[in-house]
Design a protein around this motif. Structure first.
Motif, mmCIF file in Angstrom:
data_model
loop_
_atom_site.group_PDB
_atom_site.id
_atom_site.type_symbol
_atom_site.label_atom_id
_atom_site.label_comp_id
_atom_site.label_asym_id
_atom_site.label_seq_id
_atom_site.Cartn_x
_atom_site.Cartn_y
_atom_site.Cartn_z
ATOM 1 N N ASP A 47 -11.416 7.507 -4.794
ATOM 2 C CA ASP A 47 -10.407 7.020 -5.731
ATOM 3 C C ASP A 47 -11.039 6.710 -7.096
ATOM 4 O O ASP A 47 -10.671 5.746 -7.763
ATOM 5 C CB ASP A 47 -9.680 5.799 -5.169
ATOM 6 C CG ASP A 47 -8.374 5.502 -5.908
ATOM 7 O OD1 ASP A 47 -7.679 6.473 -6.293
ATOM 8 O OD2 ASP A 47 -8.081 4.314 -6.137
ATOM 9 N N GLN A 93 -12.143 -1.833 -10.140
ATOM 10 C CA GLN A 93 -10.743 -1.459 -10.379
ATOM 11 C C GLN A 93 -9.793 -2.514 -9.817
ATOM 12 O O GLN A 93 -8.751 -2.196 -9.245
ATOM 13 C CB GLN A 93 -10.446 -0.067 -9.816
ATOM 14 C CG GLN A 93 -11.196 1.021 -10.569
ATOM 15 C CD GLN A 93 -10.737 2.417 -10.197
ATOM 16 O OE1 GLN A 93 -9.961 2.624 -9.265
ATOM 17 N NE2 GLN A 93 -11.232 3.379 -10.946
ATOM 18 N N GLY A 94 -10.184 -3.775 -9.925
ATOM 19 C CA GLY A 94 -9.317 -4.890 -9.569
ATOM 20 C C GLY A 94 -9.178 -5.183 -8.085
ATOM 21 O O GLY A 94 -8.248 -5.896 -7.693
ATOM 22 N N HIS A 95 -10.050 -4.664 -7.249
ATOM 23 C CA HIS A 95 -9.927 -4.936 -5.813
ATOM 24 C C HIS A 95 -11.282 -4.928 -5.118
ATOM 25 O O HIS A 95 -12.278 -4.485 -5.677
ATOM 26 C CB HIS A 95 -8.997 -3.907 -5.151
ATOM 27 C CG HIS A 95 -9.596 -2.540 -5.097
ATOM 28 N ND1 HIS A 95 -9.555 -1.659 -6.151
ATOM 29 C CD2 HIS A 95 -10.293 -1.916 -4.113
ATOM 30 C CE1 HIS A 95 -10.179 -0.546 -5.815
ATOM 31 N NE2 HIS A 95 -10.639 -0.672 -4.582
ATOM 32 N N ASN A 148 -7.573 -0.890 0.689
ATOM 33 C CA ASN A 148 -7.174 -1.758 -0.411
ATOM 34 C C ASN A 148 -7.060 -0.918 -1.676
ATOM 35 O O ASN A 148 -7.385 0.270 -1.667
ATOM 36 C CB ASN A 148 -8.165 -2.906 -0.599
ATOM 37 C CG ASN A 148 -7.525 -4.124 -1.256
ATOM 38 O OD1 ASN A 148 -6.410 -4.048 -1.751
ATOM 39 N ND2 ASN A 148 -8.242 -5.227 -1.255
ATOM 40 N N GLY A 149 -6.594 -1.530 -2.763
ATOM 41 C CA GLY A 149 -6.514 -0.856 -4.058
ATOM 42 C C GLY A 149 -5.091 -0.572 -4.466
ATOM 43 O O GLY A 149 -4.164 -0.576 -3.641
ATOM 44 N N ARG A 150 -4.909 -0.371 -5.784
ATOM 45 C CA ARG A 150 -3.585 -0.035 -6.308
ATOM 46 C C ARG A 150 -3.050 1.210 -5.623
ATOM 47 O O ARG A 150 -1.892 1.283 -5.249
ATOM 48 C CB ARG A 150 -3.678 0.181 -7.827
ATOM 49 C CG ARG A 150 -2.337 0.202 -8.512
ATOM 50 C CD ARG A 150 -2.436 0.224 -10.029
ATOM 51 N NE ARG A 150 -3.397 -0.783 -10.496
ATOM 52 C CZ ARG A 150 -4.355 -0.532 -11.386
ATOM 53 N NH1 ARG A 150 -4.493 0.669 -11.913
ATOM 54 N NH2 ARG A 150 -5.192 -1.478 -11.768
ATOM 55 N N ARG A 151 -3.932 2.202 -5.455
ATOM 56 C CA ARG A 151 -3.624 3.355 -4.595
ATOM 57 C C ARG A 151 -4.431 3.119 -3.326
ATOM 58 O O ARG A 151 -5.660 3.254 -3.336
ATOM 59 C CB ARG A 151 -4.047 4.657 -5.265
ATOM 60 C CG ARG A 151 -3.175 5.023 -6.454
ATOM 61 C CD ARG A 151 -3.466 6.425 -6.934
ATOM 62 N NE ARG A 151 -4.889 6.671 -7.126
ATOM 63 C CZ ARG A 151 -5.419 7.103 -8.269
ATOM 64 N NH1 ARG A 151 -4.663 7.356 -9.299
ATOM 65 N NH2 ARG A 151 -6.718 7.300 -8.354
ATOM 66 N N PRO A 152 -3.795 2.725 -2.235
ATOM 67 C CA PRO A 152 -4.537 2.343 -1.015
ATOM 68 C C PRO A 152 -5.531 3.433 -0.582
ATOM 69 O O PRO A 152 -5.179 4.604 -0.512
ATOM 70 C CB PRO A 152 -3.441 2.149 0.020
ATOM 71 C CG PRO A 152 -2.240 1.766 -0.789
ATOM 72 C CD PRO A 152 -2.352 2.585 -2.045
#
Length: 128
Positions: A48, A79-81, A111-115
């Motif tokens: 990602d 990236q925020g996670h 996890n993540g904005r795009r899992p």
């Protein structure tokens, strides 16, 4: 002279030679369990668009006996996670000069904005 209580066990060696021998595994010394831990660290796979770093210390395990360690840590924030890394190492691998290491590998939590997940693998540091 003082007596020091020691607990452990013997294993018979099954060797083809005519000598009789045993492996001795001490599990406590003077009433205290004999445990050790290992540091571990690394970088996850690139997924990602990024990687994560991680570092931690294994859970304690008995010293001098065949064993594995459980481990748990969080990755760095990218990236925020973050992701969780956890599992059980492989068995002890003796290293030249004394001590041992363990190999480990696995997949992080999602996890993540795009899992997504990341793969990781490595070897622990020497026992301490």
């Amino acid at each position: 002279m003082n007596n020091i209580p020691v607990k452990g066990y013997f294993l018979n060696r099954r060797e083809s030679c005519n000598e009789h021998s045993h492996d001795v595994y001490i599990t406590s010394w003077d009433g205290r369990p004999v445990y050790h831990v290992h540091p571990f660290s690394g970088v996850t796979s690139y997924d990602d668009g990024h990687v994560h770093q991680y570092a931690g210390v294994t859970e304690p395990a008995p010293t001098g006996v065949p064993h594995v360690h459980r481990y748990f840590t969080m990755t760095s924030v990218n990236q925020g996670h973050t992701h969780v890394i956890q599992g059980v190492t492989g068995p002890a691998i003796d290293i030249p000069g004394g001590g041992h290491i363990h190999y480990f590998e696995g997949v992080t939590t999602v996890n993540g904005r795009r899992p997504h997940t990341h793969h990781y693998k490595g070897g622990t540091g020497k026992d301490s």
